[in-house]
Scaffold this motif. Sequence first.
Motif, short mmCIF file in Angstrom:
data_model
loop_
_atom_site.label_atom_id
_atom_site.label_comp_id
_atom_site.label_asym_id
_atom_site.label_seq_id
_atom_site.Cartn_x
_atom_site.Cartn_y
_atom_site.Cartn_z
N ASP A 227 0.83 -1.20 0.00
CA ASP A 227 0.00 0.00 0.00
C ASP A 227 0.87 1.25 0.00
O ASP A 227 0.52 2.27 -0.61
N MET A 231 2.36 4.07 -3.66
CA MET A 231 2.44 5.53 -3.64
C MET A 231 3.87 6.01 -3.88
O MET A 231 4.09 7.00 -4.58
N ILE A 250 -1.59 7.39 4.61
CA ILE A 250 -2.05 6.11 4.08
C ILE A 250 -2.33 5.21 5.27
O ILE A 250 -1.43 4.59 5.84
#
Length: 258
Positions: A227, A231, A250
């Motif tokens: 995750d 990014m 996040i």
Amino acid sequence: MNNDPPTKTSIVTGGTAGIGLACAEHLLASGHRVAVFGTQMARVEKARADLSHKFGTEKVIAEAVDLRERDALTAFFDHVERTWSSPDVLVCNAGLSPKHEGKRLKFDAIPLAEWNDVLAVNLTGTLLCCQRVAPLMARKTFGRIILIGSIASRAVPRVAGASYVASKAALAGMTKSLVNEYASCAVTINLIAPGNIATEMMAQPDSALYQAAIARIPAGRIGRPEDIAAMVAFLSSDQAEFINGAIIDINGGEFLPL
């Protein structure tokens, strides 16, 4: 005539496990050459073998380096620059978060040596890496610097100790200073603040702490290293050139800076 864009050189600190290793994999999958380092030789060797198997030995450098040892850090950057080029992307991920029997120390019980050790890695180590690469990026008018912070410095810290929280909070100030000096040189500097991510810093899945964390997260799960890495890969790309000085949370909705 080859019109393909030149291969980017990326460095990931703390890149032999967890979030750092996932970042290395995503950058390699995006076509970068990636150099990583960590302090544990067994992890370094495993990361080197796994990444080389997936992406080719010519695209991977992995070494044992301690951010507290300035000469070793300098030698690592020299080696990357001699082998490939000066870095186009720097991901500052390495960090310490001391626990004592699985718990943080109370504020008034933190030994000065522990405080200094955490800041030496999390903050001063980041400073040294940025000092090395930012001027080189400015010279070639391209660069991506991504600092990995923490939800612990954005919300009330529930598990992390004060030394870790202070070091991660200070990265926001470092981001502002870097943007102020280098934004006009096409160098972007952004900070990612992960929430609870399934790494060795996280409590065990069968623990009360782990279950309590899940209960706080609207997404209903603990985050994955991927995750964060997704990014990082985007912020490293040409498409992210107008994103600068951002703090990107996040965390599955656990913290909402509205």
